[in-house]
Design an enzyme around this catalytic site. Sequence first.
Site, PDB file in Angstrom:
ATOM      1  N   GLU A  26     -91.411 -67.223  35.108  1.00 56.37           N
ATOM      2  CA  GLU A  26     -90.156 -67.686  34.505  1.00 56.37           C
ATOM      3  C   GLU A  26     -89.214 -66.508  34.251  1.00 56.37           C
ATOM      4  O   GLU A  26     -89.643 -65.349  34.210  1.00 56.37           O
ATOM      5  CB  GLU A  26     -90.426 -68.410  33.190  1.00 56.37           C
ATOM      6  N   VAL A 107     -90.054 -72.867  30.975  1.00 55.12           N
ATOM      7  CA  VAL A 107     -91.315 -73.315  31.583  1.00 55.12           C
ATOM      8  C   VAL A 107     -91.091 -74.593  32.374  1.00 55.12           C
ATOM      9  O   VAL A 107     -91.569 -74.740  33.506  1.00 55.12           O
ATOM     10  CB  VAL A 107     -92.393 -73.512  30.503  1.00 55.12           C
ATOM     11  N   ASP A 139     -88.240 -83.801  18.007  1.00 52.37           N
ATOM     12  CA  ASP A 139     -88.053 -82.561  18.751  1.00 52.37           C
ATOM     13  C   ASP A 139     -89.342 -82.204  19.483  1.00 52.37           C
ATOM     14  O   ASP A 139     -90.341 -81.837  18.874  1.00 52.37           O
ATOM     15  CB  ASP A 139     -87.654 -81.438  17.782  1.00 52.37           C
ATOM     16  N   SER A 141     -90.661 -80.335  23.286  1.00 55.89           N
ATOM     17  CA  SER A 141     -90.249 -79.573  24.461  1.00 55.89           C
ATOM     18  C   SER A 141     -90.336 -80.406  25.734  1.00 55.89           C
ATOM     19  O   SER A 141     -91.280 -81.191  25.930  1.00 55.89           O
ATOM     20  CB  SER A 141     -91.131 -78.334  24.603  1.00 55.89           C
ATOM     21  N   ASP A 143     -91.182 -79.182  28.359  1.00 54.04           N
ATOM     22  CA  ASP A 143     -92.339 -78.664  29.097  1.00 54.04           C
ATOM     23  C   ASP A 143     -93.408 -79.737  29.263  1.00 54.04           C
ATOM     24  O   ASP A 143     -94.034 -79.856  30.319  1.00 54.04           O
ATOM     25  CB  ASP A 143     -92.965 -77.465  28.364  1.00 54.04           C
ATOM     26  N   LYS A 160     -97.130 -71.932  21.442  1.00 55.07           N
ATOM     27  CA  LYS A 160     -96.760 -71.016  20.371  1.00 55.07           C
ATOM     28  C   LYS A 160     -97.186 -71.592  19.026  1.00 55.07           C
ATOM     29  O   LYS A 160     -96.984 -72.774  18.742  1.00 55.07           O
ATOM     30  CB  LYS A 160     -95.256 -70.739  20.416  1.00 55.07           C
TER      31      LYS A 160
END
EC number: 4.2.1.70
Length: 310
Positions: A26, A107, A139, A141, A143, A160
């Site tokens: 990335e 990602v 909320d 991602s 991804d 994370k």
Amino acid sequence: MTDFHIRYGAEVADARRDGRPVVALESTIVSHGLPRPDNLRVAREIEQAVRAAGAVPATIGMVGGELVVGLDDDQLTRLASTDGVAKLSVRDLAIASATGADGATTVAATSAVAAAAGIGVFATGGLGGVHREASQTFDESADLTTLARTPITVVCAGVKSILDVGATLERLETLGVAVLGYRTHRFPGFFITDSGFGLDWSVDSPEQAAAVLTAQAAHGAHLGGVIVANPLPIDEQLDPALHDRTLAEGLARMEREGVTGKAVTPFLLSHFHSATEGASLAVNVRIILRNATLAAQIAVALAARPSLAG
């Protein structure tokens, strides 16, 4: 998306022609994830780690509205040193392209572009996931949903630890994304070796990971992504007590300052960098270099299997 929309760097074009293993990388880590001037140096080190393990690096990004698979050094420098580089998820790619933007792929976007380019292995630091308080904010991602529909293997250090790890694992299960621990049955928490959550499946070598991916392709029943979760060794992780204290302080500060949406992750990572006096940055770099090496080893093992070669 077809090859017509993608420009390949010379090294990647040669590798595709010759059937050599390629690893996607990335560019968000270059433009948004690391501070200057460390970002450009680390980007070069990541590519070198892939080469040292026998594969060809393909850092993906957008330059002047053109998607490039295999940024050259001048393009890397441009994304690393220019202000206003857009952070591109999948939904942003067409808009950024039409407007001639410079952009760094997340990602999700990197996975989508890599798959369109026929690249099956991707190395990153940590995935995005379900954010804390997602039951109120929704909320999550992109991804996760991208991996549910994209045939890509992502080598990462879990998600994370600033996210809701348990909820993220639940979503990955619901979306049908396979998660393999690399030499562990514990899911890593990015900065820390163990997030506190277990895994059902583990592989012990790049060759074993390649065997899983070969079986997936042969069966044809699972069309989504596979996560290979590669934890840091315990002696290389961020001190867990420092991690927990820094995270609590960062979350409280974020709430006070009203930080929401896509600003959350860079805000908290910046807080970690300053509050740990650079220790988290050093850990972040170790993570991505280790993942780049493992991803290259898996790509080499995959290329040795005729059913997935080429």
